[in-house]
Write a protein that holds these residues in place. Sequence first.
Motif, PDB file in Angstrom:
ATOM      1  N   ASP A  90       4.794  -6.002 -10.742  1.00 50.67           N
ATOM      2  CA  ASP A  90       3.476  -5.795 -11.338  1.00 50.67           C
ATOM      3  C   ASP A  90       2.692  -7.090 -11.163  1.00 50.67           C
ATOM      4  O   ASP A  90       3.263  -8.162 -10.942  1.00 50.67           O
ATOM      5  CB  ASP A  90       3.602  -5.464 -12.834  1.00 50.67           C
ATOM      6  CG  ASP A  90       4.126  -4.056 -13.067  1.00 50.67           C
ATOM      7  OD1 ASP A  90       3.506  -3.103 -12.556  1.00 50.67           O
ATOM      8  OD2 ASP A  90       5.161  -3.925 -13.757  1.00 50.67           O
ATOM      9  N   THR A 149       0.840  -1.193   0.000  1.00 47.31           N
ATOM     10  CA  THR A 149       0.000   0.000   0.000  1.00 47.31           C
ATOM     11  C   THR A 149       0.880   1.250   0.000  1.00 47.31           C
ATOM     12  O   THR A 149       2.085   1.187   0.289  1.00 47.31           O
ATOM     13  CB  THR A 149      -0.917   0.042   1.238  1.00 47.31           C
ATOM     14  OG1 THR A 149      -0.104   0.192   2.418  1.00 47.31           O
ATOM     15  CG2 THR A 149      -1.756  -1.221   1.346  1.00 47.31           C
ATOM     16  N   LYS A 150       0.269   2.388  -0.282  1.00 49.97           N
ATOM     17  CA  LYS A 150       1.000   3.653  -0.299  1.00 49.97           C
ATOM     18  C   LYS A 150       1.583   3.960   1.072  1.00 49.97           C
ATOM     19  O   LYS A 150       2.746   4.351   1.192  1.00 49.97           O
ATOM     20  CB  LYS A 150       0.069   4.775  -0.762  1.00 49.97           C
ATOM     21  CG  LYS A 150       0.728   6.149  -0.811  1.00 49.97           C
ATOM     22  CD  LYS A 150      -0.249   7.204  -1.285  1.00 49.97           C
ATOM     23  CE  LYS A 150       0.402   8.581  -1.327  1.00 49.97           C
ATOM     24  NZ  LYS A 150      -0.565   9.619  -1.790  1.00 49.97           N
ATOM     25  N   ALA A 186      10.560  -3.996  -7.810  1.00 49.54           N
ATOM     26  CA  ALA A 186       9.245  -3.441  -8.101  1.00 49.54           C
ATOM     27  C   ALA A 186       8.454  -4.476  -8.894  1.00 49.54           C
ATOM     28  O   ALA A 186       8.930  -4.975  -9.922  1.00 49.54           O
ATOM     29  CB  ALA A 186       9.373  -2.144  -8.892  1.00 49.54           C
ATOM     30  N   ALA A 199       4.986  -2.468  -4.923  1.00 45.44           N
ATOM     31  CA  ALA A 199       4.318  -2.409  -6.219  1.00 45.44           C
ATOM     32  C   ALA A 199       4.989  -1.353  -7.097  1.00 45.44           C
ATOM     33  O   ALA A 199       5.482  -0.333  -6.602  1.00 45.44           O
ATOM     34  CB  ALA A 199       2.843  -2.076  -6.029  1.00 45.44           C
ATOM     35  N   ALA A 200       5.009  -1.617  -8.389  1.00 46.55           N
ATOM     36  CA  ALA A 200       5.704  -0.725  -9.321  1.00 46.55           C
ATOM     37  C   ALA A 200       5.197   0.714  -9.220  1.00 46.55           C
ATOM     38  O   ALA A 200       5.977   1.656  -9.369  1.00 46.55           O
ATOM     39  CB  ALA A 200       5.541  -1.248 -10.742  1.00 46.55           C
ATOM     40  N   LYS A 201       3.919   0.878  -8.909  1.00 45.45           N
ATOM     41  CA  LYS A 201       3.366   2.242  -8.848  1.00 45.45           C
ATOM     42  C   LYS A 201       3.911   3.048  -7.676  1.00 45.45           C
ATOM     43  O   LYS A 201       3.756   4.267  -7.632  1.00 45.45           O
ATOM     44  CB  LYS A 201       1.840   2.189  -8.795  1.00 45.45           C
ATOM     45  CG  LYS A 201       1.279   1.472  -7.586  1.00 45.45           C
ATOM     46  CD  LYS A 201      -0.246   1.413  -7.673  1.00 45.45           C
ATOM     47  CE  LYS A 201      -0.869   0.625  -6.518  1.00 45.45           C
ATOM     48  NZ  LYS A 201      -2.351   0.552  -6.647  1.00 45.45           N
ATOM     49  N   PHE A 202       4.548   2.360  -6.701  1.00 45.94           N
ATOM     50  CA  PHE A 202       5.137   3.070  -5.565  1.00 45.94           C
ATOM     51  C   PHE A 202       6.657   3.155  -5.670  1.00 45.94           C
ATOM     52  O   PHE A 202       7.306   3.684  -4.770  1.00 45.94           O
ATOM     53  CB  PHE A 202       4.772   2.388  -4.248  1.00 45.94           C
ATOM     54  CG  PHE A 202       3.296   2.255  -4.016  1.00 45.94           C
ATOM     55  CD1 PHE A 202       2.451   3.348  -4.148  1.00 45.94           C
ATOM     56  CD2 PHE A 202       2.738   1.037  -3.669  1.00 45.94           C
ATOM     57  CE1 PHE A 202       1.089   3.235  -3.939  1.00 45.94           C
ATOM     58  CE2 PHE A 202       1.380   0.910  -3.447  1.00 45.94           C
ATOM     59  CZ  PHE A 202       0.544   2.011  -3.588  1.00 45.94           C
ATOM     60  N   GLU A 261       8.634   4.972  -7.403  1.00 50.96           N
ATOM     61  CA  GLU A 261       9.241   6.307  -7.443  1.00 50.96           C
ATOM     62  C   GLU A 261       9.413   6.899  -6.054  1.00 50.96           C
ATOM     63  O   GLU A 261      10.256   7.774  -5.837  1.00 50.96           O
ATOM     64  CB  GLU A 261       8.408   7.246  -8.316  1.00 50.96           C
ATOM     65  CG  GLU A 261       7.011   7.538  -7.791  1.00 50.96           C
ATOM     66  CD  GLU A 261       6.247   8.480  -8.699  1.00 50.96           C
ATOM     67  OE1 GLU A 261       5.421   9.244  -8.178  1.00 50.96           O
ATOM     68  OE2 GLU A 261       6.479   8.440  -9.930  1.00 50.96           O
ATOM     69  N   THR A 262       8.647   6.422  -5.071  1.00 51.25           N
ATOM     70  CA  THR A 262       8.794   6.938  -3.704  1.00 51.25           C
ATOM     71  C   THR A 262      10.078   6.431  -3.058  1.00 51.25           C
ATOM     72  O   THR A 262      10.444   6.893  -1.974  1.00 51.25           O
ATOM     73  CB  THR A 262       7.593   6.533  -2.830  1.00 51.25           C
ATOM     74  OG1 THR A 262       7.578   5.103  -2.684  1.00 51.25           O
ATOM     75  CG2 THR A 262       6.285   6.985  -3.440  1.00 51.25           C
TER      76      THR A 262
END
Length: 258
Positions: free
Chosen positions: A56, A16-17, A54, A38-41, A43-44
């Motif tokens: 998917d 989770t974020k 990362a 997760a790949a969407k996180f 960049e953090t």
Amino acid sequence: MTTTPSLPRVCLVAITKHGAAQVAALARQLPQASICVAAKFAETMQGLPNPLLAYDGAFKDRIGPLFEDFDQIVFFVSLGAVVRLIAPHLNSKDEDPGVLVVDDAGQFVIPVLSGHVGGANAMADTVAALLGATPVLTTASDVGKTIPVDILGRELGWVVEAPKLNITRVSAAVVNEEPVAVVQDAGSPHWWTRPTPLPASIHRYARLEDVHLDRYRAVLWITHHPVSEALWQTLHERLVVYRPPASAGTTTTTGTAA
């Protein structure tokens, strides 16, 4: 010649974020740990020196590789979800990695799997100290501040020599505060590192010959001596032997146990 023990392979995991933010905060204090998010996180995690994994797709497909590639896995995921995710991958405490869960508020660190042999209890202490959290240990010997039979002396290079059933039986005697004799004629005497004294049920001896075996529910023998089959039979399921490195001995008595 002494060798430096290899560092455990650690992975910090979030799905989770908010979990990813917690992973990033801990990763700054554990630069050798890998990160799995997760790949969407991903960049953090920019600017961190940690190796980044990362993913998917379905997170459950990552559990198998994590179990194969790491010694300690720290999940910033709910306990129930982690239990369900890891269940299909469990083998034994001798093979499974340490698995820990950190709650969403970062207040508690819970060893879930392989607390002793896998090192999750020790890792929980480390992570809790870094987060300012509380380690939640449920292993009886840790909670009771007594001897961890299955890993005694491991950090000193000791090797356990006993059937698994003996380890189970002796561990039960220790945590149930039954009379236990610890006999040491080899290895470093500095194996008890807890700030509290040894429990009153533990009695130390320098020679096996001085122990009245019928008075004790179990015997832990730290030695270089060979152990006869007769002694194993006499102490049926009550004996665990530890073998220190041959070069690291205390004063050793002569002779063998009959």
